[in-house]
Design a protein around this motif. Structure first.
Motif, PDB file in Angstrom:
ATOM      1  N   TYR A 241     -43.872 -63.068-102.945  1.00  0.00           N
ATOM      2  CA  TYR A 241     -43.527 -62.781-101.549  1.00  0.00           C
ATOM      3  C   TYR A 241     -43.313 -61.282-101.431  1.00  0.00           C
ATOM      4  O   TYR A 241     -42.534 -60.710-102.186  1.00  0.00           O
ATOM      5  CB  TYR A 241     -42.253 -63.513-101.135  1.00  0.00           C
ATOM      6  N   VAL A 242     -44.001 -60.649-100.491  1.00  0.00           N
ATOM      7  CA  VAL A 242     -43.925 -59.203-100.353  1.00  0.00           C
ATOM      8  C   VAL A 242     -43.372 -58.846 -98.983  1.00  0.00           C
ATOM      9  O   VAL A 242     -43.929 -59.236 -97.953  1.00  0.00           O
ATOM     10  CB  VAL A 242     -45.320 -58.554-100.533  1.00  0.00           C
ATOM     11  N   HIS A 243     -42.267 -58.119 -98.989  1.00  0.00           N
ATOM     12  CA  HIS A 243     -41.727 -57.546 -97.758  1.00  0.00           C
ATOM     13  C   HIS A 243     -40.904 -56.319 -98.146  1.00  0.00           C
ATOM     14  O   HIS A 243     -39.750 -56.427 -98.544  1.00  0.00           O
ATOM     15  CB  HIS A 243     -40.858 -58.529 -96.980  1.00  0.00           C
ATOM     16  N   VAL A 244     -41.547 -55.168 -98.064  1.00  0.00           N
ATOM     17  CA  VAL A 244     -40.906 -53.927 -98.474  1.00  0.00           C
ATOM     18  C   VAL A 244     -40.208 -53.263 -97.294  1.00  0.00           C
ATOM     19  O   VAL A 244     -39.184 -52.623 -97.459  1.00  0.00           O
ATOM     20  CB  VAL A 244     -41.933 -52.962 -99.116  1.00  0.00           C
ATOM     21  N   GLY A 245     -40.752 -53.437 -96.108  1.00  0.00           N
ATOM     22  CA  GLY A 245     -40.104 -52.858 -94.933  1.00  0.00           C
ATOM     23  C   GLY A 245     -41.075 -52.181 -93.991  1.00  0.00           C
ATOM     24  O   GLY A 245     -40.864 -52.164 -92.793  1.00  0.00           O
ATOM     25  N   GLN A 246     -42.143 -51.615 -94.549  1.00  0.00           N
ATOM     26  CA  GLN A 246     -43.199 -51.037 -93.720  1.00  0.00           C
ATOM     27  C   GLN A 246     -44.493 -51.748 -94.059  1.00  0.00           C
ATOM     28  O   GLN A 246     -44.785 -52.003 -95.228  1.00  0.00           O
ATOM     29  CB  GLN A 246     -43.341 -49.542 -93.965  1.00  0.00           C
ATOM     30  N   ARG A 247     -45.260 -52.066 -93.022  1.00  0.00           N
ATOM     31  CA  ARG A 247     -46.472 -52.865 -93.207  1.00  0.00           C
ATOM     32  C   ARG A 247     -47.436 -52.228 -94.204  1.00  0.00           C
ATOM     33  O   ARG A 247     -47.994 -52.913 -95.050  1.00  0.00           O
ATOM     34  CB  ARG A 247     -47.160 -53.068 -91.852  1.00  0.00           C
ATOM     35  N   ILE A 248     -47.620 -50.920 -94.128  1.00  0.00           N
ATOM     36  CA  ILE A 248     -48.565 -50.258 -95.030  1.00  0.00           C
ATOM     37  C   ILE A 248     -48.102 -50.372 -96.488  1.00  0.00           C
ATOM     38  O   ILE A 248     -48.920 -50.546 -97.390  1.00  0.00           O
ATOM     39  CB  ILE A 248     -48.829 -48.796 -94.609  1.00  0.00           C
ATOM     40  N   TRP A 249     -46.798 -50.311 -96.708  1.00  0.00           N
ATOM     41  CA  TRP A 249     -46.276 -50.478 -98.070  1.00  0.00           C
ATOM     42  C   TRP A 249     -46.483 -51.915 -98.549  1.00  0.00           C
ATOM     43  O   TRP A 249     -46.785 -52.143 -99.724  1.00  0.00           O
ATOM     44  CB  TRP A 249     -44.810 -50.123 -98.139  1.00  0.00           C
TER      45      TRP A 249
END
Length: 83
Positions: free
Chosen positions: A22-30
């Motif tokens: 699951y990926v959620h870093v905070g900015q869509r490009i990241w």
């Protein structure tokens, strides 16, 4: 593992989700960049097949370019308005 009908970023997220990623870093490009790294690892470990890998990477590349252009457009608008 062969996936079909991968066309959107959401579809790529669903592929990764099947492996507990699951990926959620905070900015869509990241998020897109991290998803690409995770896909590379899955492919290197021969967990996903080449067709799935290539299709996912194409989607991520398209979305990354879209995000980069959005950032550039926002920057030029900010400079034009003095923000």
């Amino acid at each position: 593992m062969r996936e079909t009908n991968i066309r959107t970023l959401y579809d790529v997220q669903q592929v990764l989700k099947k492996f507990g990623i699951y990926v959620h870093v905070g900015q869509r490009i990241w998020d897109i960049e991290l998803m690409a790294i995770e896909l590379d690892r899955l492919y290197q470990q021969e967990v996903i097949d080449q067709a799935t890998f290539v299709t996912c990477k194409l989607v991520l590349n398209r979305e990354h370019k879209y995000e980069e252009q959005g950032v550039k457009n926002n920057d030029s608008r900010s400079q034009a308005t003095g923000d």
